[in-house]
Design a protein around this motif. Structure first.
Motif: not given
Length: 499
Positions: A165-166, A187-193, A197-200
């Motif tokens: 995604q990055r 949307g394709a990432l697991d909950l922890k990731m 990624m929200q913070i990033e």
């Protein structure tokens, strides 16, 4: 106010409508986006948010309305002429290229206009490709922003979902767009990731200083990252505001129900800054005229538990679920359920008290008490309206009239009243007058459930017919959104007046 409230608008959508045949995907959409702002389009699937994003990108053209960039219309510009790049949920990376080549791909295709003077002093303009050094500098800068410097030679197949995604983001920002569009990129990432990624993403936005327009159906993503949120439903904007405004001051029951968790009830204003709901009168801070019908919104974390007899009302604990950071406790006040989120536990079956502070009670005016339609009387003494046909009592239209033994409508003197083709106003109360059935032949009209909101002891439904007539009503039974149902309306619940 957002941190960008003093800057000028970079992009504006004015009265945008998007039609696909007879279907309205986006209706009268108006939005101003400030330079450098992080704006999120938030709503359930099918609400029109991705269609709106695609119109900003240029992949779709508005049916009517205008999109402007720095005050100039771009409504008909192709995507490649807009200073806008898009990151999709499916990253579409090139598997045969390494990370560096994936990010550099667009730059190698790009040309820039250069200006020269020949030996006679004449100005010559020509398009040139970027140099290898320029491409290298831009790619390295993009990879630094997404924290993947040093990964240039690696294959994309070796990357995790978050890293891929990055790379997709790096490939978009390397072209230095003024606006970055992101269509459900997590949307394709697991909950922890996703949480990481929200913070990033928020950090990337601050580093880049460019405008982000983000699409998601995830409320937490919107609240975490956005300067401004646009809540959408059925192609229509429901509310625009900061995360705090959207959460604390929802403008309607849909927004209150969609953003976070809410207790929502039918209420009535009983006095100055007083409202009745759950069989009790509460003080509040919203001032509506006495008698106003309202939707009452109380967030679960704002309900305070007390010992029995020490709160505003006593309630019975119905269920307790441990959620990790709090307990979710459902209590009963009569037939009304109240959900509480608390770090304190409770025992099922116990009677406890609850307190709700006045500023924790939010009122939304809701004086919709009837469904109103235009109708026509048929030769069969039925009434047609809103894509359906129903039995009705025509004696309500004519004083002293009645049905004779042949089922003809006659006046008080026995003269037949010819009503076929007569136009009438049709009104059906919202409360307790419409029933649903999964048998399409049982009711007078069919449609799909497009909305349901739980209101303590019942659900409020909206059923939409084929030609987009909406029926709003309450029902104690739980149905599912998108269920195809027929509506049963007894003739005594159909009120008619002559036009």
């Amino acid at each position: 106010m957002s941190k960008n409230s003093g800057t000028k608008n970079i992009i504006e959508l004015k009265n945008i409508v998007k039609m696909y045949g007879d279907v309205t995907a986006v209706d009268d959409f108006n939005l101003e986006v400030k330079n450098g702002e992080f704006v999120t389009l938030l709503g359930p699937s099918g609400c029109g948010k991705t269609t709106t994003l695609r119109m900003i990108a240029g992949f779709e053209l508005p049916t009517t309305g205008e999109i402007t960039l720095d005050g100039k219309s771009i409504s008909n510009l192709p995507p490649y002429e807009r200073p806008i790049n898009t990151v999709f949920q499916r990253y579409a990376l090139f598997p045969h290229l390494n990370i560096y080549e994936n990010v550099a791909f667009g730059l190698k295709m790009k040309t820039v206009e250069s200006t020269y003077k020949n030996e006679n002093g004449k100005v010559i303009k020509r398009k040139e490709k970027l140099s290898k050094k320029e491409i290298d500098q831009k790619v390295k800068r993009a990879l630094e922003i997404v924290d993947l410097e040093g990964f240039e030679k690696r294959s994309v197949d070796t990357l995790s979902g978050g890293q891929q995604q990055r790379i997709a983001i790096a490939r978009a920002i390397v072209n230095e767009p003024r606006i970055l569009l992101l269509d459900e990129p997590l949307g394709a990432l697991d909950l922890k990731m996703r949480k990481e990624m929200q913070i990033e993403l928020k950090s990337m936005h601050e580093k880049l200083g460019i405008t982000f327009i983000y699409v998601t159906h995830d409320q937490e993503e919107a609240l975490t990252m956005s300067d401004k949120i646009v809540v959408m439903s059925d192609g229509v904007i429901q509310q625009i505001g900061t995360p705090e405004e959207i959460y604390n001051e929802p403008q309607n029951a849909f927004v209150a129900d969609f953003i976070g968790e809410s207790n929502i009830y039918n209420g009535k204003v009983t006095g100055k800054m007083q409202v009745s709901f759950c069989n009790h009168i509460f003080d509040c801070v919203d001032d509506f005229p006495r008698g106003t019908r309202v939707d009452v919104v109380v967030r679960p974390e704002d309900v305070i538990m007390t010992p029995k007899g020490e709160g505003m009302i006593d309630v019975v604990v119905d269920s307790v679920v441990f959620k990790g950071i709090h307990y979710e406790i459902t209590v009963l006040s009569g037939d009304n359920e109240i959900v509480i989120q608390s770090v304190k536990n409770a025992v099922v079956g116990d009677t406890i008290g609850i307190m709700i502070e006045p500023d924790s009670i939010h009122l939304i005016e809701n004086n919709v008490t009837t469904n109103d339609f235009d109708g026509v009387i048929t030769k069969h003494n039925t009434v047609e309206f809103a894509d359906g046909e129903f039995e009705c009592d025509l004696t309500k239209l004519f004083v002293g009239s009645h049905y004779d033994e042949d089922d003809n409508l006659v006046d008080k003197d026995g003269n037949v009243i010819h009503t076929a083709g007569t136009e009438v106003n049709v009104s059906i109360p919202v409360f307790g007058c419409i029933e649903m059935s999964d048998d399409a032949e049982e009711g007078g009209v069919t449609g799909n459930i497009v909305s349901l909101i739980y209101k303590g002891d019942h659900y409020q439904y909206i059923v939409r017919t084929e030609n987009e007539f909406d029926f709003i009503f309450d029902d104690e039974d739980l149905w599912n959104e998108n269920d195809y149902v027929s509506l049963i309306i007894k003739k005594e619940n159909i009120n008619l007046t002559l036009k």
